[in-house]
Design a protein around this motif. Structure first.
Motif, PDB file in Angstrom:
ATOM      1  N   VAL A  55       0.799  -0.885   0.205  1.00  0.00           N
ATOM      2  CA  VAL A  55       0.786   0.498  -0.064  1.00  0.00           C
ATOM      3  C   VAL A  55       0.723   1.059  -0.356  1.00  0.00           C
ATOM      4  CG1 VAL A  55      -1.391  -1.489   1.080  1.00  0.00           C
ATOM      5  CG2 VAL A  55      -0.385  -0.186   2.878  1.00  0.00           C
ATOM      6  N   GLN A  56       1.944   1.288   0.182  1.00  0.00           N
ATOM      7  CA  GLN A  56       3.032   2.321  -0.206  1.00  0.00           C
ATOM      8  C   GLN A  56       3.607   2.392  -1.015  1.00  0.00           C
ATOM      9  OE1 GLN A  56       5.681   1.132   3.760  1.00  0.00           O
ATOM     10  NE2 GLN A  56       4.439   2.062   5.518  1.00  0.00           N
ATOM     11  N   ALA A  57       3.345   1.793  -1.926  1.00  0.00           N
ATOM     12  CA  ALA A  57       3.635   1.988  -3.681  1.00  0.00           C
ATOM     13  C   ALA A  57       5.272   1.797  -3.633  1.00  0.00           C
ATOM     14  CB  ALA A  57       2.741   3.775  -3.855  1.00  0.00           C
ATOM     15  N   GLN A  58       5.528   0.859  -3.130  1.00  0.00           N
ATOM     16  CA  GLN A  58       6.602   0.531  -3.081  1.00  0.00           C
ATOM     17  C   GLN A  58       7.712  -1.021  -4.109  1.00  0.00           C
ATOM     18  OE1 GLN A  58       8.921   0.678   0.384  1.00  0.00           O
ATOM     19  NE2 GLN A  58       8.684   2.621   1.058  1.00  0.00           N
ATOM     20  N   ALA A  59       8.091  -1.189  -4.305  1.00  0.00           N
ATOM     21  CA  ALA A  59       7.916  -2.568  -5.213  1.00  0.00           C
ATOM     22  C   ALA A  59       8.085  -3.418  -4.061  1.00  0.00           C
ATOM     23  CB  ALA A  59       9.759  -2.505  -5.508  1.00  0.00           C
ATOM     24  N   PRO A  60       6.913  -4.448  -4.063  1.00  0.00           N
ATOM     25  CA  PRO A  60       7.213  -5.330  -2.824  1.00  0.00           C
ATOM     26  C   PRO A  60       8.242  -6.101  -2.703  1.00  0.00           C
ATOM     27  CG  PRO A  60       6.017  -6.297  -5.155  1.00  0.00           C
ATOM     28  CD  PRO A  60       6.317  -5.208  -5.544  1.00  0.00           C
ATOM     29  N   GLU A  61       8.104  -6.721  -1.815  1.00  0.00           N
ATOM     30  CA  GLU A  61       9.240  -7.576  -1.084  1.00  0.00           C
ATOM     31  C   GLU A  61       8.590  -9.127  -1.472  1.00  0.00           C
ATOM     32  OE1 GLU A  61      11.544  -4.860   1.705  1.00  0.00           O
ATOM     33  OE2 GLU A  61      11.662  -7.151   2.736  1.00  0.00           O
ATOM     34  N   LEU A  62       9.220  -9.448  -2.769  1.00  0.00           N
ATOM     35  CA  LEU A  62       9.246 -10.724  -2.665  1.00  0.00           C
ATOM     36  C   LEU A  62      10.275 -11.952  -1.437  1.00  0.00           C
ATOM     37  CD1 LEU A  62       9.147 -10.481  -6.240  1.00  0.00           C
ATOM     38  CD2 LEU A  62       7.038 -10.799  -4.865  1.00  0.00           C
ATOM     39  N   SER A  63      10.041 -12.961  -1.477  1.00  0.00           N
ATOM     40  CA  SER A  63      10.506 -13.662  -1.218  1.00  0.00           C
ATOM     41  C   SER A  63      11.596 -14.974  -1.633  1.00  0.00           C
ATOM     42  CB  SER A  63       9.391 -14.900   0.363  1.00  0.00           C
ATOM     43  OG  SER A  63       8.673 -15.802  -0.534  1.00  0.00           O
ATOM     44  N   ALA A 112      11.371 -17.480  -1.871  1.00  0.00           N
ATOM     45  CA  ALA A 112      10.170 -18.741  -2.535  1.00  0.00           C
ATOM     46  C   ALA A 112       9.657 -18.267  -3.797  1.00  0.00           C
ATOM     47  CB  ALA A 112       9.370 -19.062  -1.779  1.00  0.00           C
ATOM     48  N   GLU A 113       8.997 -16.718  -3.861  1.00  0.00           N
ATOM     49  CA  GLU A 113       8.446 -16.496  -4.753  1.00  0.00           C
ATOM     50  C   GLU A 113       9.034 -15.905  -5.429  1.00  0.00           C
ATOM     51  OE1 GLU A 113       7.243 -13.235  -2.580  1.00  0.00           O
ATOM     52  OE2 GLU A 113       5.608 -14.063  -2.087  1.00  0.00           O
ATOM     53  N   ILE A 114      10.279 -15.968  -6.012  1.00  0.00           N
ATOM     54  CA  ILE A 114      11.821 -15.135  -6.518  1.00  0.00           C
ATOM     55  C   ILE A 114      11.642 -16.231  -7.517  1.00  0.00           C
ATOM     56  CG2 ILE A 114      13.752 -14.394  -7.347  1.00  0.00           C
ATOM     57  CD1 ILE A 114      13.268 -12.838  -4.610  1.00  0.00           C
ATOM     58  N   ALA A 115      11.719 -17.070  -6.750  1.00  0.00           N
ATOM     59  CA  ALA A 115      12.133 -18.896  -7.435  1.00  0.00           C
ATOM     60  C   ALA A 115      10.773 -18.766  -8.584  1.00  0.00           C
ATOM     61  CB  ALA A 115      11.890 -20.326  -6.692  1.00  0.00           C
ATOM     62  N   SER A 116       9.567 -18.547  -8.112  1.00  0.00           N
ATOM     63  CA  SER A 116       9.036 -19.083  -8.286  1.00  0.00           C
ATOM     64  C   SER A 116       8.463 -17.773  -9.708  1.00  0.00           C
ATOM     65  CB  SER A 116       7.115 -19.048  -7.471  1.00  0.00           C
ATOM     66  OG  SER A 116       5.651 -18.552  -8.442  1.00  0.00           O
ATOM     67  N   VAL A 117       9.049 -16.985 -10.027  1.00  0.00           N
ATOM     68  CA  VAL A 117       8.969 -16.002 -10.905  1.00  0.00           C
ATOM     69  C   VAL A 117       9.562 -16.374 -11.687  1.00  0.00           C
ATOM     70  CG1 VAL A 117       9.233 -13.385 -11.995  1.00  0.00           C
ATOM     71  CG2 VAL A 117       8.153 -13.681  -9.507  1.00  0.00           C
ATOM     72  N   ALA A 118      10.749 -16.726 -10.879  1.00  0.00           N
ATOM     73  CA  ALA A 118      11.826 -16.731 -12.523  1.00  0.00           C
ATOM     74  C   ALA A 118      11.403 -18.035 -13.134  1.00  0.00           C
ATOM     75  CB  ALA A 118      13.047 -17.773 -11.488  1.00  0.00           C
ATOM     76  N   VAL A 119      11.063 -19.206 -12.555  1.00  0.00           N
ATOM     77  CA  VAL A 119      11.143 -20.439 -13.297  1.00  0.00           C
ATOM     78  C   VAL A 119       9.576 -20.218 -14.192  1.00  0.00           C
ATOM     79  CG1 VAL A 119       9.473 -22.976 -12.357  1.00  0.00           C
ATOM     80  CG2 VAL A 119      11.791 -21.787 -11.832  1.00  0.00           C
ATOM     81  N   VAL A 120       8.085 -19.472 -13.741  1.00  0.00           N
ATOM     82  CA  VAL A 120       7.359 -19.438 -14.500  1.00  0.00           C
ATOM     83  C   VAL A 120       7.711 -17.959 -15.962  1.00  0.00           C
ATOM     84  CG1 VAL A 120       5.719 -17.912 -14.277  1.00  0.00           C
ATOM     85  CG2 VAL A 120       5.204 -19.268 -12.829  1.00  0.00           C
ATOM     86  N   ALA A 121       8.315 -17.596 -15.667  1.00  0.00           N
ATOM     87  CA  ALA A 121       8.592 -16.231 -16.420  1.00  0.00           C
ATOM     88  C   ALA A 121       9.938 -17.523 -17.679  1.00  0.00           C
ATOM     89  CB  ALA A 121      10.025 -15.431 -15.876  1.00  0.00           C
ATOM     90  N   ASN A 122      10.300 -18.265 -17.248  1.00  0.00           N
ATOM     91  CA  ASN A 122      11.252 -19.047 -18.438  1.00  0.00           C
ATOM     92  C   ASN A 122       9.996 -19.791 -19.161  1.00  0.00           C
ATOM     93  OD1 ASN A 122      14.728 -18.914 -18.181  1.00  0.00           O
ATOM     94  ND2 ASN A 122      13.587 -18.161 -16.360  1.00  0.00           N
ATOM     95  N   LYS A 123       8.999 -20.681 -18.675  1.00  0.00           N
ATOM     96  CA  LYS A 123       8.323 -21.506 -18.912  1.00  0.00           C
ATOM     97  C   LYS A 123       7.544 -21.236 -19.374  1.00  0.00           C
ATOM     98  CE  LYS A 123       8.014 -24.966 -15.535  1.00  0.00           C
ATOM     99  NZ  LYS A 123       6.965 -25.542 -13.950  1.00  0.00           N
ATOM    100  N   ILE A 124       7.160 -19.026 -19.465  1.00  0.00           N
ATOM    101  CA  ILE A 124       6.159 -18.498 -20.459  1.00  0.00           C
ATOM    102  C   ILE A 124       6.629 -18.742 -22.286  1.00  0.00           C
ATOM    103  CG2 ILE A 124       5.517 -16.716 -20.790  1.00  0.00           C
ATOM    104  CD1 ILE A 124       4.254 -16.134 -17.941  1.00  0.00           C
ATOM    105  N   ASP A 125       8.204 -18.810 -21.736  1.00  0.00           N
ATOM    106  CA  ASP A 125       8.820 -18.310 -22.832  1.00  0.00           C
ATOM    107  C   ASP A 125       9.042 -19.941 -23.677  1.00  0.00           C
ATOM    108  OD1 ASP A 125      11.854 -17.448 -25.020  1.00  0.00           O
ATOM    109  OD2 ASP A 125      10.284 -16.214 -24.731  1.00  0.00           O
TER     110      ASP A 125
END
Lengths: 179, 125
Positions: free
Chosen positions: A24-32, A34-47
């Motif tokens: 809510v303070q409009a800063q970049a959310p802090e990703l754990s 585990a979340e960063i790993a999920s984003v990395a895998v998903v982004a690669n799978k999409i391509d």
């Protein structure tokens, strides 16, 4: 070119807005990690999935060659990410960013599947330019700075030049198609 | 008689000495034309090109004929090394950790045909 720039900007805006909207303070959310790993895998799978559509629909040898490279390289990054999280006993955690990427990918796949011939080839490669540009920005400006685990950070730092090379390769391919 | 004998001995010794000196000073035809010490021969060297962070490092190598280039894939994805643009020579696919040796015969450019933006250059000195 204007259409490509718009595509890239809108993809980036979606990714970055989702990253920022969670706080809510409009800063970049802090990703754990585990979340960063999920984003990395998903982004690669999409391509990888985009490339599989290209192999199904394109008869252009340059486009097919590019798509094969995307499949090999992104699958390699996925494999290393999965090996790492297994070693670290971390379970990739789905989150707003990875969900948004998947949602956007569904729309893009629908768009790609609606096209044929040279229209498809150009749409696929233009999307590769836009997508890689957006992911590079997210990796460099959000995922790498926020990764706590040194090995995860190192893997993302290793992936960054691969993504940059893919972007250059996509631009080169697009130029060849537009001749 | 004694004096004649002495003179003969001295003459013999002098003559022998002159003959000996002459043999030693005789130029060796082979050495003058082709002395092994004077011919500069290049000892073949080995130079290494690392494939790291999606680049050939160094991207330009200077070698002499007979030198060997050793390409090492220090990256995480597969690469190859292929003459650009006609693909007159090429390496096999190089997985992470693989090594490939090449003895260049001509100067010229090469690239990774998988990641076509990756380029390198060989200069033959």
């Amino acid at each position: 070119m204007t259409k490509l720039k718009t595509m890239m900007q809108s993809t980036l805006v979606v990714v970055l807005m989702v990253m920022m909207s969670a706080n809510v303070q409009a800063q970049a959310p802090e990703l754990s990690d585990a979340e960063i790993a999920s984003v990395a895998v998903v982004a690669n799978k999409i391509d990888v999935n985009y490339a599989k559509i290209a192999l199904k629909k394109s008869n252009n040898s340059v486009v097919r060659e590019f798509a094969n490279t995307m499949i090999k390289d992104h699958n390699k990054i996925i494999q290393l990410a999965v090996d790492l999280v297994t070693e670290l006993h971390v379970t990739p955690k789905d989150n707003a960013v990875s969900q948004s990427l998947k949602k956007q990918a569904v729309k893009t796949e629908k768009m790609l599947n609606s096209k044929t011939g040279s229209d498809f080839d150009e749409a696929y490669v233009k999307n590769e330019v836009a997508y890689h540009g957006a992911v590079i920005n997210a990796v460099k400006n959000v995922l790498i700075p926020q990764a706590d685990n040194a090995q995860l950070k190192a893997l993302l730092q290793t992936a960054a030049p691969i993504l940059s090379t893919h972007l250059s390769h996509a631009k080169m391919t697009l130029k060849a198609l537009q001749k | 008689m004694k004096r004649v004998k002495q003179l003969a001995i001295v003459s013999f010794v002098v003559l022998g000495g002159v003959l000996l000196a002459g043999c030693q000073n005789k130029p060796k035809q082979v050495d003058q034309v082709q002395s092994p010490e004077k011919v500069q021969r290049h000892i073949p060297q080995t130079d290494t090109v690392r494939i790291v962070r999606m680049k050939f490092v160094p991207d330009t190598v200077r070698v002499q004929l007979g030198d060997t280039l050793v390409f090492i894939n220090n990256g995480i994805v597969m690469h190859n090394v292929v003459q650009y643009p006609d693909q007159k020579w090429k390496s096999p696919l190089l997985h992470s950790g693989d090594v490939w040796k090449y003895v260049p015969e001509k100067k010229g450019r090469y690239f990774c045909s998988i990641h076509k933006v990756m380029r390198g250059y060989i200069i033959i000195e």
